[in-house]
Design an enzyme around this catalytic site. Structure first.
Site, short mmCIF file in Angstrom:
data_model
loop_
_atom_site.label_atom_id
_atom_site.label_comp_id
_atom_site.label_asym_id
_atom_site.label_seq_id
_atom_site.Cartn_x
_atom_site.Cartn_y
_atom_site.Cartn_z
N GLU A 184 2.68 71.65 -16.30
CA GLU A 184 2.90 72.41 -15.07
C GLU A 184 1.75 73.40 -14.87
OE1 GLU A 184 7.07 73.55 -14.69
OE2 GLU A 184 7.67 71.53 -15.20
C1 HEM Z 1 12.65 73.25 -12.38
C2 HEM Z 1 11.30 77.47 -10.41
C3 HEM Z 1 6.71 76.16 -11.13
C4 HEM Z 1 8.19 71.57 -11.50
C5 HEM Z 1 12.70 74.49 -11.77
C6 HEM Z 1 13.89 75.25 -11.50
C7 HEM Z 1 13.52 76.42 -10.92
C8 HEM Z 1 12.09 76.41 -10.84
C9 HEM Z 1 14.42 77.55 -10.44
C10 HEM Z 1 15.31 74.81 -11.83
C11 HEM Z 1 16.06 74.43 -10.59
C12 HEM Z 1 17.34 73.72 -10.93
O1 HEM Z 1 17.59 73.45 -12.10
O2 HEM Z 1 18.09 73.39 -10.01
C13 HEM Z 1 9.94 77.54 -10.62
C14 HEM Z 1 9.13 78.75 -10.56
C15 HEM Z 1 7.84 78.38 -10.81
C16 HEM Z 1 7.84 76.93 -10.96
C17 HEM Z 1 9.67 80.14 -10.28
C18 HEM Z 1 6.62 79.26 -10.96
C19 HEM Z 1 6.64 80.26 -11.89
C20 HEM Z 1 6.72 74.78 -11.15
C21 HEM Z 1 5.52 73.96 -11.08
C22 HEM Z 1 5.95 72.66 -11.18
C23 HEM Z 1 7.39 72.68 -11.33
C24 HEM Z 1 4.11 74.47 -10.88
C25 HEM Z 1 5.14 71.39 -11.11
C26 HEM Z 1 3.94 71.26 -11.72
C27 HEM Z 1 9.49 71.65 -11.92
C28 HEM Z 1 10.23 70.55 -12.52
C29 HEM Z 1 11.50 71.04 -12.83
C30 HEM Z 1 11.52 72.44 -12.36
C31 HEM Z 1 9.71 69.14 -12.77
C32 HEM Z 1 12.63 70.28 -13.53
C33 HEM Z 1 12.31 70.26 -15.02
C34 HEM Z 1 13.48 69.84 -15.89
O3 HEM Z 1 14.63 69.77 -15.46
O4 HEM Z 1 13.22 69.57 -17.07
N1 HEM Z 1 11.61 75.23 -11.36
N2 HEM Z 1 9.12 76.47 -10.89
N3 HEM Z 1 7.81 73.98 -11.27
N4 HEM Z 1 10.30 72.75 -11.83
FE1 HEM Z 1 9.73 74.58 -11.30
#
Ligand code: HEM
Ligand code: HEM
Length: 345
Positions: free
Chosen positions: A137
């Protein structure tokens, strides 16, 4: 006389429709909850939500300098213009690396029982520390993030204003708390479904009402309930039959990796369904591009039922009523870097 006869006949004819809507509302209110001020107020724990934190958190959410390359922000993968997700199927992160899972939406994420498809982060502040460090990420380190933030005077001032009683306000922990405060504002109230729950019969048309009735009676609501119409519990994916490898690959064991319990293999958090029509592709693999197909897979694999095309259409029509007012977020002006700000790598 003639007029009153017509009125009486009309009332008799319409009565069953009103009664049906009333019954449907009672049944629906037993399973789902509308988004209102009370649901938001109780959702965040151990973090006072203040205007200063929200403003700072919004900047951090959009600031690509939190990433090692300085080109990836939270908004890159959780684009607030496209339902809080990226284009899919799974996210592209640092060095064009493809992650294993679909980005879930940040919209209404505050209502989920825990964060991530497997619930491994207890809340949004715990969650926010993950992506900044994950190699696929943003691939950064807490120390480097703190160095970046400390090198930008406007951020130092903003952290002091957001965390006035903290002797060390510019910290990785406080970054996560500010982002959580901003994310708690990303709710989508006033969907047509919410208006129906609160008493507005005409908010749903007949097909959508039929879809809601099916969603409840067939058992979808048993896993997708509460305020976020899902996101409220953990269930095996493939209760009746296992979906194919492209939808449920053997390598991702889901919640078992969190609990280290074999019984949790292929268990995932039920997906929250608010605004689901805005964010194809679906499932943690992002492998299904239409809601019709996703609902069909759910009916077959979770409930062991093959629904008619008409019933599937009604359920999909109902799912469309879960789209609420999207948060009005203006793109923030980010404070400029200084000579001390680390360079992109
Ligand atoms: C999951 C916020 C950066 C890709 C999540 C979730 C949140 C979130 C709240 C969980 C949502 C849920 O479970 O319903 C953020 C914040 C970021 C950020 C605040 C910056 C600090 C990123 C970036 C990427 C990304 C840059 C892509 C390169 C993902 C993925 C998941 C995820 C793939 C699911 C991962 C899993 O379940 O193992 N993010 N995100 N996020 N986010 Fe982010
Ligand atoms: C995911 C709808 C029944 C548990 C989903 C998604 C949709 C959906 C559209 C994908 C959402 C997204 O990717 O953002 C339905 C419908 C149902 C139904 C229409 C009834 C016909 C159920 C039942 C269960 C369940 C009965 C529990 C036994 C889950 C889980 C996921 C999910 C765990 C996440 C799967 C993953 O890891 O990718 N549902 N659902 N659903 N649903 Fe359902």
């Amino acid at each position: 006389m003639y007029r009153s006869w017509i009125a009486a006949a009309a009332a008799t004819l319409l009565a069953p429709a009103f009664a049906m809507a009333a019954d449907l509302r009672i049944d629906a209110n037993a399973i789902f909850k509308p988004i209102d001020a009370a649901s938001v107020a109780t959702a965040v724990k151990n973090n006072d939500i203040t205007a200063a934190k929200i403003e700072l958190g919004q900047k951090l959410f959009f600031d690509p300098r939190l990433s090692k390359s300085q080109i990836i922000s939270c908004n890159s993968c959780h684009n607030l213009g496209t339902g809080g997700v990226d284009a899919g199927p799974t996210s592209i992160g640092h060095g064009w690396a493809k992650g294993p899972r679909r980005a879930p939406t940040v919209l209404n994420a505050v209502f989920n029982v825990a964060q991530f498809w497997d619930g491994r982060a207890v809340d949004l502040k715990a969650q926010a520390k993950g992506p900044v460090q994950a190699d696929v990420e943003m691939n950064n380190t807490p120390a480097e993030v703190e160095k970046t933030l400390n090198s930008i005077p406007a951020y130092v001032t903003a952290f002091k204003a957001a965390f006035p009683s903290d002797p060390n306000p510019v910290s990785f922990d406080n970054m996560a708390k500010a982002i959580e405060a901003f994310e708690a504002t990303l709710t989508t109230p006033n969907s047509r479904f919410d208006r129906f729950l609160k008493g507005e019969d005409a908010a749903l048309n007949d097909v959508e009402k039929k879809g809601l009735r099916l969603f409840i009676d067939k058992g979808c609501g048993g896993c997708h309930g509460g305020v976020n119409i899902g996101g409220n519990g953990y269930f095996p994916f493939g209760v009746a039959q296992k979906p194919g490898e492209e939808i449920l690959p053997a390598a991702d064991k889901g919640r078992a990796k969190v609990t280290h319990d074999a019984a949790d293999e292929f268990v995932f958090r039920s997906a929250p369904l608010r605004n689901v029509a805005l964010r194809a592709p679906y499932f943690h693999t992002g492998s299904v591009w239409t809601l019709e197909e996703a609902a069909d897979i759910m009916a077959k694999d979770q409930l062991g039922e093959t629904l008619s095309k008409e019933d599937l259409g009604a359920i999909v029509a109902f799912l469309g009523t879960l789209t609420g007012d999207q948060p009005k977020v203006s793109y923030p002006m980010l404070p400029s870097r200084t000579k001390d700000t680390p360079r992109p790598q």
